[in-house]
Design an enzyme around this catalytic site. Structure first.
Site: not given
Ligand code: UD1
Length: 363
Positions: A217
């Protein structure tokens, strides 16, 4: 004559446990369950809304026996700055109303740094659980979150000696550092009996020990179409079925891939903690870019290949359970067998140690 009895009401020490993203829920759960039994403190769960999908958030709360959060901020799927900023604004408001005596932040996600900054600017005490980890790669947002959180936190709970050394090198006062062990292992131990009684691999028609688990991810691996295409191709060519519980970020890009052969790959939604740990403990090996899985595989003595150029968990490499790989050398690095031991204080008693330290200081 009117008598007024003056009773002294002893206010309980108020602790906020901050969680927002998937790996946070696992880290607060053991601490929550132990602190909840204490008479001298009150513990509150604050959900920042960073992760919001059922399988990234709610299912973890129920797996871990956590109640509905006491405070839950709105979901925020914006850029890093907007996400961090929105969480800071929401948490500042809450702190002004609720005035916690201690804010516990965990890990290295945007919620960790956002709540640390908001709390410290109000001069509240902050403790960082999983402090001192460093990849020394500042292109990772998590590394920035780690460094800044550790600089401003008052109490630094570390999992291992290398983490203590990193903090000391950065000039952190030694009296702030408390080596407590690895909280993720507490979580595993807490749920081990439930993990052992399900057979997740059956759900995917697999044979125990004859499949791979992979998770990716990190933006560097999944945000660029060519890179993700290459990863899927290499995984597909290994010759063993590969279960890939896909993070929403990865899935958004995966579905855009065309002409990418993936018949050996079983793509599934993110799994619950219990299902995932069962899948992990019964697989042949793991390929990942996650931080926590490097540790869980070390504890379970399952070989782990980490597709990254650095790790903030070098102890897993030194101990021999984890290997950093590239797309080019992955196949030659796979040995199926690794020597491994479990690091000191990865024993399921971290939350007990933390609770004792807090009680001695604040009760
Ligand atoms: C975050 C953490 C990372 C951790 C990971 C575990 C930061 C900087 N990164 O990364 O350290 O290892 O979580 O999962 O905080 N999204 C969804 N559904 C959700 C959550 C996220 O669709 O429930 C999408 C968001 O809209 C975004 C992307 O996934 O487009 C990234 O989500 P984000 O929370 O920014 O960071 P992660 O990549 O999940």
């Amino acid at each position: 004559m009117l008598f007024v009895w003056k009773t002294k009401v002893k206010l309980l020490f108020k602790i906020h446990l901050i969680c927002g993203a998937r790996p946070n829920f696992m880290k607060i759960a053991p601490l929550y369950h132990i602190l909840k039994k204490e008479q001298w403190c009150q513990v509150f769960i604050i959900h920042t809304g960073q992760h919001y999908d059922l399988m990234m958030s709610d299912v973890f709360l129920s797996n871990l026996g956590l109640p509905k959060p006491d405070f839950h901020f709105l979901k925020c799927n914006k850029s890093h700055a907007e996400q961090t900023g929105n969480i800071m604004i929401a948490y500042e408001k809450l702190c002004l109303k609720d005035r916690p005596d201690l804010v516990v932040v965990v890990g290295d996600v945007n919620s960790t740094i956002a709540c640390s900054i908001a709390a410290k600017k109000l001069q509240l005490k902050v403790a960082h659980l999983e402090a001192g980890l460093r990849s020394y790669d500042r292109s990772m947002p998590e590394e920035i979150n780690r460094v800044i959180t550790d600089v401003i936190a008052d109490i630094l709970w570390t999992p291992s000696e290398d983490a203590d050394q990193n903090l000391i090198k950065e000039g952190i006062a030694i009296e702030k550092i408390q080596r407590v062990g690895n909280i993720m292992i507490d979580t595993y131990c807490m749920l081990e009996s439930k993990i052992n009684i399900i057979d997740t691999w059956k759900k995917f028609n697999l044979v125990k020990g004859q499949y791979i688990v992979c998770t990716f991810h990190r933006p560097v691996n999944v945000d660029f179409r060519n890179r993700l295409h290459k990863i899927i191709t290499v995984l597909n060519n290994i010759g063993l079925p590969c279960v890939f519980p896909m993070h929403p970020r990865t899935y958004k890009n995966f579905i855009k891939l065309t002409n990418c052969k993936n018949d050996n790959i079983i793509v599934t939604k993110p799994l619950s903690y219990i299902e995932f740990m069962n899948l992990l403990k019964n697989c042949k090996f793991i390929i990942t870019d996650s931080g926590g899985i490097q540790e869980e595989s070390t504890y379970l003595k399952i070989p782990c290949y980490t597709l990254r150029t650095s790790t903030e968990r070098p102890i897993t490499i030194n101990i021999g359970s984890n290997t950093l790989v590239t797309m080019e050398n992955l196949e030659e690095k796979i040995t199926y067998f690794k020597k491994s031991e479990i690091p000191k204080l990865w024993d399921g008693k971290t939350a007990v140690r933390i609770t004792k330290l807090l009680k001695d200081k604040f009760s």
